[in-house]
Design a protein around this motif. Structure first.
Motif, mmCIF file in Angstrom:
data_model
loop_
_atom_site.group_PDB
_atom_site.id
_atom_site.type_symbol
_atom_site.label_atom_id
_atom_site.label_comp_id
_atom_site.label_asym_id
_atom_site.label_seq_id
_atom_site.Cartn_x
_atom_site.Cartn_y
_atom_site.Cartn_z
ATOM 1 N N ASN A 1 0.825 -1.218 0.000
ATOM 2 C CA ASN A 1 0.000 0.000 0.000
ATOM 3 C C ASN A 1 0.854 1.262 0.000
ATOM 4 O OD1 ASN A 1 -2.758 -1.249 0.248
ATOM 5 N ND2 ASN A 1 -1.862 -2.007 2.157
ATOM 6 N N LEU A 2 2.104 1.128 -0.426
ATOM 7 C CA LEU A 2 3.035 2.251 -0.426
ATOM 8 C C LEU A 2 2.910 3.012 -1.751
ATOM 9 C CD1 LEU A 2 5.265 3.277 1.568
ATOM 10 C CD2 LEU A 2 6.907 2.150 0.062
ATOM 11 N N PRO A 3 2.584 4.308 -1.717
ATOM 12 C CA PRO A 3 2.373 5.042 -2.972
ATOM 13 C C PRO A 3 3.536 4.951 -3.957
ATOM 14 C CG PRO A 3 1.501 6.301 -1.149
ATOM 15 C CD PRO A 3 2.193 5.112 -0.544
ATOM 16 N N LEU A 4 4.780 5.024 -3.488
ATOM 17 C CA LEU A 4 5.914 4.942 -4.408
ATOM 18 C C LEU A 4 5.923 3.607 -5.131
ATOM 19 C CD1 LEU A 4 8.544 5.923 -5.642
ATOM 20 C CD2 LEU A 4 9.745 5.163 -3.569
ATOM 21 N N ALA A 5 5.754 2.511 -4.388
ATOM 22 C CA ALA A 5 5.731 1.188 -5.013
ATOM 23 C C ALA A 5 4.536 1.046 -5.950
ATOM 24 C CB ALA A 5 5.679 0.103 -3.930
ATOM 25 N N LEU A 6 3.399 1.602 -5.574
ATOM 26 C CA LEU A 6 2.211 1.535 -6.426
ATOM 27 C C LEU A 6 2.433 2.309 -7.714
ATOM 28 C CD1 LEU A 6 -0.424 2.059 -3.619
ATOM 29 C CD2 LEU A 6 -0.216 -0.003 -5.012
ATOM 30 N N ARG A 7 3.091 3.463 -7.648
ATOM 31 C CA ARG A 7 3.330 4.251 -8.860
ATOM 32 C C ARG A 7 4.329 3.559 -9.793
ATOM 33 N NH1 ARG A 7 0.845 8.939 -9.234
ATOM 34 N NH2 ARG A 7 -0.068 9.856 -7.338
ATOM 35 N N VAL A 8 5.328 2.894 -9.221
ATOM 36 C CA VAL A 8 6.253 2.136 -10.075
ATOM 37 C C VAL A 8 5.497 1.015 -10.786
ATOM 38 C CG1 VAL A 8 8.281 0.648 -10.095
ATOM 39 C CG2 VAL A 8 8.260 2.672 -8.648
ATOM 40 N N SER A 9 4.673 0.280 -10.027
ATOM 41 C CA SER A 9 3.894 -0.804 -10.637
ATOM 42 C C SER A 9 2.941 -0.270 -11.685
ATOM 43 C CB SER A 9 3.119 -1.561 -9.544
ATOM 44 O OG SER A 9 4.003 -2.181 -8.645
ATOM 45 N N ALA A 10 2.309 0.867 -11.397
ATOM 46 C CA ALA A 10 1.391 1.462 -12.368
ATOM 47 C C ALA A 10 2.137 1.879 -13.638
ATOM 48 C CB ALA A 10 0.694 2.667 -11.743
ATOM 49 N N ALA A 11 3.351 2.419 -13.464
ATOM 50 C CA ALA A 11 4.133 2.822 -14.630
ATOM 51 C C ALA A 11 4.503 1.613 -15.490
ATOM 52 C CB ALA A 11 5.397 3.555 -14.186
ATOM 53 N N ARG A 12 4.810 0.498 -14.858
ATOM 54 C CA ARG A 12 5.095 -0.722 -15.622
ATOM 55 C C ARG A 12 3.858 -1.173 -16.396
ATOM 56 N NH1 ARG A 12 9.878 -2.885 -14.933
ATOM 57 N NH2 ARG A 12 11.123 -2.450 -13.064
ATOM 58 N N LEU A 13 2.721 -1.136 -15.752
ATOM 59 C CA LEU A 13 1.485 -1.554 -16.431
ATOM 60 C C LEU A 13 1.140 -0.598 -17.564
ATOM 61 C CD1 LEU A 13 -0.636 -2.498 -13.278
ATOM 62 C CD2 LEU A 13 0.281 -4.083 -14.979
ATOM 63 N N ARG A 14 1.406 0.681 -17.380
ATOM 64 C CA ARG A 14 1.098 1.667 -18.423
ATOM 65 C C ARG A 14 2.037 1.533 -19.614
ATOM 66 N NH1 ARG A 14 -1.345 6.677 -19.234
ATOM 67 N NH2 ARG A 14 -2.240 6.721 -17.132
ATOM 68 N N SER A 15 3.336 1.282 -19.328
ATOM 69 C CA SER A 15 4.328 1.258 -20.407
ATOM 70 C C SER A 15 4.326 -0.055 -21.179
ATOM 71 C CB SER A 15 5.727 1.524 -19.836
ATOM 72 O OG SER A 15 6.096 0.501 -18.923
ATOM 73 N N ARG A 16 3.812 -1.119 -20.562
ATOM 74 C CA ARG A 16 3.774 -2.421 -21.238
ATOM 75 C C ARG A 16 2.340 -2.940 -21.213
ATOM 76 N NH1 ARG A 16 8.356 -6.500 -19.434
ATOM 77 N NH2 ARG A 16 7.471 -7.537 -21.246
ATOM 78 N N ARG A 17 1.619 -2.682 -22.268
ATOM 79 C CA ARG A 17 0.198 -3.041 -22.292
ATOM 80 C C ARG A 17 -0.005 -4.545 -22.274
ATOM 81 N NH1 ARG A 17 -1.913 1.089 -20.312
ATOM 82 N NH2 ARG A 17 -3.958 0.254 -20.900
ATOM 83 N N THR A 18 1.040 -5.302 -22.673
ATOM 84 C CA THR A 18 0.904 -6.764 -22.648
ATOM 85 C C THR A 18 1.165 -7.348 -21.264
ATOM 86 O OG1 THR A 18 3.226 -7.036 -23.302
ATOM 87 C CG2 THR A 18 1.568 -6.964 -25.077
ATOM 88 N N LEU A 19 1.662 -6.516 -20.359
ATOM 89 C CA LEU A 19 1.941 -6.978 -18.997
ATOM 90 C C LEU A 19 0.633 -7.010 -18.205
ATOM 91 C CD1 LEU A 19 3.924 -7.756 -16.719
ATOM 92 C CD2 LEU A 19 4.197 -5.306 -16.252
ATOM 93 N N SER A 20 0.216 -8.184 -17.815
ATOM 94 C CA SER A 20 -1.025 -8.308 -17.048
ATOM 95 C C SER A 20 -0.745 -8.121 -15.560
ATOM 96 C CB SER A 20 -1.666 -9.679 -17.271
ATOM 97 O OG SER A 20 -0.850 -10.703 -16.726
#
Length: 986
Positions: A469-488
Motif C-alpha cells: 500500500n506504499l504510494p511509491l511502489a504503487l506508482r512504479v507498478s502502475a508505470a510498468r502496467l502503463r508502459s507495457r500493455r501486454t503486462l497483465s
C-alpha cells in the motif's frame, strides 16, 4: 541498451524501459564487468566483488547461474554481449552506451577548452558532463565502496566542477556560485582550487570580509594539518581581495538593506511549486486537517509537519495541499527540496537553503549574508508583510529547518520529513501511513490508465498487498502496467511475489523503492551520531532475524549487547520512519523495508556474523520460553526441559520471571514471534526437534490465555512433525495438548479419541508417568460425558500408575481429577478432594491449579444447592485471577458459575452484570463455545427478569454457537427454542 553507473546502477533497453537486473548478486556481477567494459575481467576479480576475499566453495557454480540470469535480464540469449572468455568474463559495450564513457569524454573536452581559454565551450562541456552525474558511482553495490574506479570518477567530477566554476568566473556569471562552492569547500576542506574560486566569488560580490576569513581558515587548516602554506594561485586570489578588486556596488547606501536587496529583482508573484502528482487519491481527512490549520487566522506563522516512511507519499500530499491553498496565499508560494534523504546528495546546509530562498524572493546574490543568523533575519524581514506559503520538502533535522522559518502571521510553512521533528512546535503534525487497500487500488487504476473489472479484483488486491500500500511502489507498478500493455496484473503479481528480487521490480527510471530506502540507511551510516550507527546496524540485524516483531530484549540478546543500546537503536529507526512502533517497545518494519533489510543482511561478509546473531536469538527464545512454562506450571513436572548447549554453558538464563503474571506478560509481548518460529516447519530455521520442543514449551501459555485456534494449529503441526521424524514421545505430548484444545472448544468426544491415542503411545514407550497424566485427563472427560463407570475405571488405572514420589503439583492435579469424578456420586467427598488440591496448589505457588480447584469447589457447592458457598468460591477464584494470572478455561467456568450462583440467590441484576464481561471476553478471543455457554446462562437471567423475548434471542444464538459440540446444555437449549415456545412468545 544504456548502462548508467554514475549513481545507482541502472540499465535501460532501446525502448527506454528499465531492465530488472534480478537480485543483488546479478547487480554486483554487472557492476564488476562495467568497471572494465570491453575487457576480460578475471574470474577472481568477479568473485571478490560478489563474495569478498573468501568466496564459498560453491562460488564457481553459483557464478554460472548468475551469469545465465544476467544474460536473460539483458536479453543476451546468444552471449554476444556478456562473453565467457578463457580466463574470465567480458561485457561488450557500444559507443555512448555507458554513461561513464560519455562523462569522461565530456570532461576531457571541457579541460581542453579550458586550456585554450574557450570559456563558453568549457562551461558547456563541463555542465553537460555534470548533468550525467546522479550520485556516487555504483552507489547500490556495497562491494565497490572505495574502489579505484569509483575514486577516479569522483575526482573527475571535481575537476569538471572546477572547470565550470573557472569558466563562470571568467565570464562574470557569479549568481549562485557562492552557495554551490560553499557546500563543496566544506566537503573538501583541503582542495585549494575550490577555496580560491570561492574567495574570488566572495571578493567580486562585495563580500570581502568573508573571503578573507575563508583564506585564514584554509591557511590554518593547511599549516596545522599538513605543515604547508597555501599555493601560489590561492595567494594571488588573496592579494586580489586585499586590493579590493571586487565589482563596486551601484546601489545607494541610503536605501535600507532589506528593501534594497529586494528591490532589484523581486518577482511579480512567486509560484515555485512543482506540479502535484497526477491521479492523487485518498487522504481526505489529512487534507482537511492541514488546510484548516494553515488557513485559520493566528498571531504567528502556521507550521504543519508531514512525516512518514520513505515512499509513503509525503511530498505528493504536501504539493496537493499547497496547490489547493494558492488562493489563501496571494503573495506566492516558495518551494525548496532540503535533500534530507536524496541518494548521493548531502542535506542542504541551512545557509545554502537560506541563500536559495532569498534568491527566489529577489535578493541579489551579492547581498546575501554569509552568516546563518543574519540571513535568517533577512528572510524573516522579507516575508513579514506578506502572505506566503513555504513548502520545505524532505527536511533532515530540526537544526536544518529552524533558521528557514518565517515569523509573520500571514505566512505558513508546510514541511515534510522522515523524522517527526517534534521540537519544532508545529501547530499540526501528521504521521502518514500507507494508503488503505481501496485507495491503493484506485491509485493503481488511475496511474496505470487501466480500468478494473470484477475479475481483476483478486489480482489487484494481491498487487496492492505486495506493494505494501506504499504510494511509491504503487506508482512504479502502475508505470510498468502503463508502459507495457501486454503486462497483465497477474504476471506482475508473479514477479513481485518472488521475495528475493521484489525490489528489482519496484524500480523504474527515476522511481525506486530500493534507492529511497538505501538513502535512509546511508544517511545513518554517514552520521556522526553514534546512535545512528547503532540504528544502521540494527536494520541489518532485523533483516538477519527476519521475525514479525522486534523488541529491545531480543535485539540485545542477538548481539550480546545491552537492552538500553538496543532500545536506542530501535527508537532511532522509528524516528526516521524505518520502523513503526505498534505497541510500547514493540517495533514492526513495513514489508518493503523488511525486504530491504534482508538484502542488507545478505551482503558479502555479513552472512556469518548474522547467522551467529540469529542463533543467539533462537537460544534466547528457547530459554525464556522454558522459564515462562516453568513459571506457569511450577512443581508439576510438566515443564519441558531444554538442556543448555554445551558450547554455551552460561547461557542467558540468569533472569527468571518473578511470578506467573510476568511470565504471561512476556508471552503476550513475544507471542507473534513465538508462533512464527513454532509454525515454521521441519525445514525452518529451528529444525524438527527444536520446533517440537518450542511447541511443547508454548502449551502452558497458549492454554492459559485461551488461544484455542493457535493451540490447535500448532499441536497438529507438532503431530505431523513428530510422526515424520519418528519422535513418538513428542507425538504423545502433542496428542495430549490437542486433546486439551479440543476440550476447550467443547469437542469432548474428539478430545477423548486423541487421549486414547496418547495413552496407547505411552504404553508403547513404557512411560508410566505420561500414561498416568493422560488417563487422569481421560477420566475427567468421561465424567464430563456423564459416563460414571468408565470414568471411575479409568481413574483407577491412573492412580495405579502413581509413582512413589510425586511432586506436590502433580499431587494437586490428581486430587482434582479424583474430586471431579467423585462429583457424579458424592459431592461432599468431591469437595474434600478439591479443597486439598487447592491447599497443595497454594503450597507450590501454582495460581492456575488453585483457580481450577476453587472453580470445582464452587461447582460442587452448586450441586449441593449451596449457592452462597458456591459464590464465595467463585469470587475467591476471581480474586486469584485479578492478580494478573488468567487460565481461560478456569476463568470461563468461574464466571459462568458466579452468574449461576447469583441467579440462584435471586440477585438477578448482578447475575446479568457477571455475564456481560464473559460474553465480551469470549467474543474477543473468538471462543464461540464460551460465548454459547454465556448466552445460555444470560438467557435464564433475562427470563427471570421477565424479558422472555430477549431470552429466546440469546438462546437461539447460543444454540447456533453450540451445535456440533458436546455441551451438556444442548438438550435444554433445543427444548427452550422449540417451536411451541417460540410461537407463544411471538
Amino acid at each position: 541498451m544504456r548502462f548508467a553507473v554514475l549513481g545507482a546502477l541502472t540499465t535501460v533497453d532501446d525502448d527506454g524501459l528499465a531492465v530488472a537486473l534480478g537480485g543483488s548478486k546479478s547487480r554486483s556481477l554487472l557492476a564488476a564487468l562495467l568497471l572494465e567494459p570491453n575487457r576480460t575481467v578475471p574470474l577472481d576479480t568477479v568473485m571478490a566483488v560478489l563474495w569478498g576475499e573468501e568466496p564459498p566453495p560453491t562460488a564457481t557454480a553459483s557464478l554460472h547461474n548468475h551469469v545465465a540470469r544476467l544474460r536473460r535480464s539483458l536479453h543476451d540469449i546468444g552471449g554476444a554481449r556478456l562473453r565467457t572468455m578463457p580466463h574470465g568474463l567480458e561485457m561488450r559495450v557500444g559507443e555512448d552506451e555507458l554513461d561513464r564513457d560519455v562523462f569522461e569524454r565530456r570532461v576531457r573536452r571541457a579541460q581542453e577548452a579550458r586550456h585554450r581559454e574557450d570559456w563558453e565551450a568549457a562551461e558547456q562541456d563541463a555542465s553537460a558532463a555534470l548533468a550525467l552525474w546522479r550520485g556516487t558511482p555504483f552507489a547500490d553495490v556495497p562491494a565497490l565502496v572505495g574502489h579505484p574506479v569509483v575514486t577516479f570518477l569522483q575526482e573527475q567530477r571535481l575537476q569538471a566542477l572546477e572547470c565550470r566554476f573557472e569558466a563562470l568566473l571568467r565570464l562574470d556569471r557569479l549568481d549562485g556560485l557562492a552557495a554551490e562552492l560553499g557546500i563543496l569547500v566544506k566537503e573538501h576542506p583541503f582542495r585549494e582550487t575550490l577555496h580560491r574560486q570561492l574567495m574570488l566569488v566572495l571578493g567580486r560580490t562585495n563580500r570581502r570580509a568573508e573571503a578573507l576569513a575563508l583564506f585564514r581558515s584554509l591557511r590554518r587548516a593547511l599549516t596545522d594539518e599538513l605543515g604547508v602554506e597555501p599555493g601560489p594561485a590561492v595567494q594571488d586570489a588573496h592579494r586580489e581581495v586585499l586590493r579590493s578588486a571586487a565589482v563596486p556596488s551601484r546601489e545607494s547606501p541610503a536605501v535600507p538593506v532589506a528593501r534594497r536587496t529586494l528591490s532589484a529583482r523581486m518577482p511579480p508573484r512567486l509560484a515555485q511549486l512543482p506540479a502535484p502528482p497526477a491521479g492523487f487519491v485518498g487522504r481526505a481527512e489529512h487534507i482537511a486537517e492541514i488546510r484548516t490549520e494553515l488557513e485559520s487566522g493566528r498571531s504567528r506563522t502556521a507550521l504543519a509537519v508531514i512525516s512518514g516512511m520513505p515512499g509513503v507519499g509525503k511530498t505528493g500530499l504536501a504539493l496537493h495541499i499547497a496547490e489547493q491553498l494558492r488562493h489563501a496565499f496571494p503573495d506566492g508560494q516558495l518551494y525548496l527540496n532540503l535533500h534530507g534523504a536524496t541518494p548521493g546528495v548531502a542535506p542542504l546546509d541551512p545557509l545554502d537553503a537560506l541563500a536559495v530562498l532569498l534568491h527566489g524572493l529577489g535578493v541579489d546574490a551579492r547581498r546575501i549574508p554569509c552568516d546563518v543568523g543574519a540571513a535568517s533575519a533577512l528572510l524573516r524581514s522579507a516575508l513579514a508583510p506578506t502572505r506566503t506559503l513555504l513548502v520545505l520538502d524532505d527536511a533532515a533535522s530540526v537544526s536544518q529547518v529552524r533558521p528557514l522559518l518565517p515569523a509573520g502571521a500571514g505566512c505558513a510553512v508546510l514541511l515534510t520529513s522522515r523524522r517527526p521533528l517534534a521540537t519544532l512546535g508545529a501547530s499540526a503534525h501528521l504521521h502518514l501511513d500507507p494508503l488503505s487497500p481501496r485507495d491503493s487500488a484506485l491509485l493503481l487504476e488511475g496511474a496505470s490508465g487501466r480500468s478494473w473489472t470484477a475479475s481483476d479484483a483478486e489480482p489487484v488486491a494481491q498487487l496492492v498487498a505486495l506493494c505494501g500500500n506504499l504510494p511509491l511502489a504503487l506508482r512504479v507498478s502502475a508505470a510498468r502496467l502503463r508502459s507495457r500493455r501486454t503486462l497483465s496484473v497477474e504476471k506482475l503479481v508473479e514477479r513481485l511475489a518472488r521475495q528475493e528480487d521484489r525490489l528489482d521490480h519496484l524500480e523504474l527510471e527515476d522511481l525506486s523503492v530500493r534507492r529511497s530506502l538505501m538513502a535512509a540507511h546511508e544517511a545513518l551510516l554517514a552520521s556522526s551520531d553514534p546512535r545512528d550507527g547503532g540504528a544502521a546496524a540494527a536494520l541489518v540485524l532485523i533483516g538477519a532475524l527476519d521475525l514479525p516483531e522486534y523488541g529491545a530484549p531480543l535485539m540485545a540478546a542477538a548481539v550480546e549487547g545491552t537492552e538500553r543500546s538496543a532500545e536506542e537503536a530501535l527508537d532511532r529507526l522509528a524516528e526516521v520512519a524505518l520502523l513503526q512502533e505498534v505497541g510500547w517497545g514493540r517495533y514492526v518494519p513495513h514489508d518493503l523495508v523488511r525486504d530491504f533489510a534482508r538484502e542488507l543482511a545478505g551482503r558479502p561478509g555479513e552472512q556469518a556474523r548474522n547467522a551467529e546473531a540469529a542463533e543467539r536469538s533462537l537460544r534466547w527464545y528457547q530459554e525464556r520460553l522454558t522459564q515462562c512454562a516453568a513459571a506457569l506450571r511450577p512443581d508439576t513436572g510438566r515443564t519441558p526441559e531444554h538442556p543448555r548447549h554445551p558450547e554455551h554453558p552460561g547461557g542467558r538464563t540468569g533472569t527468571v520471571f518473578a511470578d506467573t503474571a510476568e511470565a504471561l506478560a512476556w508471552g503476550d509481548a513475544e507471542a507473534a514471534n513465538l508462533l512464527f518460529l513454532a509454525g515454521s516447519g521441519a525445514h525452518g530455521r529451528l529444525g524438527p526437534n527444536r520446533t517440537l520442543d518450542l511447541i511443547n514449551a508454548l502449551f502452558p501459555y497458549l492454554h492459559d490465555r485461551g488461544r484455542v485456534q493457535d493451540l490447535e494449529r500448532l499441536t497438529q503441526h507438532a503431530i505431523t512433525l513428530a510422526r515424520s521424524s519418528g519422535n513418538t514421545a513428542a507425538e504423545g505430548r502433542a496428542l495430549g495438548h490437542l486433546a486439551s484444545a479440543r476440550y476447550s472448544a467443547g469437542h469432548v468426544r474428539q478430545a477423548l479419541l486423541l487421549l486414547d491415542e496418547a495413552v496407547e503411545l505411552s504404553e508403547h514407550l513404557s512411560d508410566d508417568v505420561a500414561r498416568m497424566r493422560h488417563l487422569g485427563n481421560r477420566a475427567a472427560l468421561l465424567r464430563e460425558l456423564n459416563q460414571d463407570a468408565d470414568a471411575r475405571a479409568t481413574l483407577t488405572r491412573c492412580l495405579a500408575l502413581r509413582p512413589d514420589h510425586l511432586t506436590p503439583g502433580e499431587e494437586a492435579i490428581l486430587l482434582g481429577h479424583q474430586g471431579y469424578v467423585a462429583e457424579l456420586t458424592d459431592l461432599r467427598s468431591a469437595l474434600s478432594y478439591h479443597l486439598r488440591s487447592r491447599e497443595l496448589a497454594r503450597e507450590v505457588g501454582s495460581a492456575v491449579i488453585e483457580q481450577v480447584a476453587l472453580c470445582n469447589m464452587g461447582r460442587a457447592h452448586l450441586g449441593l444447592s449451596e449457592p452462597a458457598h458456591a459464590l464465595q468460591s467463585f469470587e475467591e477464584a476471581l480474586r486469584v485471577m485479578a492478580a494478573g494470572v488468567a487460565h481461560w478455561n478456569a476463568e470461563r467456568e468461574t464466571r459462568l458459575g458466579q452468574a449461576q450462583a447469583l441467579r440462584a440467590l435471586g440477585r438477578l441484576a448482578q447475575a446479568g452484570e457477571a455475564c456481560t464481561p464473559l460474553l465480551q471476553e469470549a467474543a474477543a478471543r473468538g471462543d464461540s463455545y464460551g460465548r454459547g455457554l454465556a448466552e445460555y446462562e444470560f438467557g435464564h437471567v433475562l427470563r427471570a427478569l421477565g424479558d422472555e423475548r430477549a431470552a429466546l434471542n440469546l438462546w437461539g444464538s447460543a444454540l447456533s454457537a453450540l451445535e456440533g459440540t458436546d455441551a451438556q446444555v444442548l438438550a435444554d437449549l433445543r427444548a427452550l427454542t422449540s417451536a411451541p415456545t417460540a410461537a407463544a412468545d411471538s
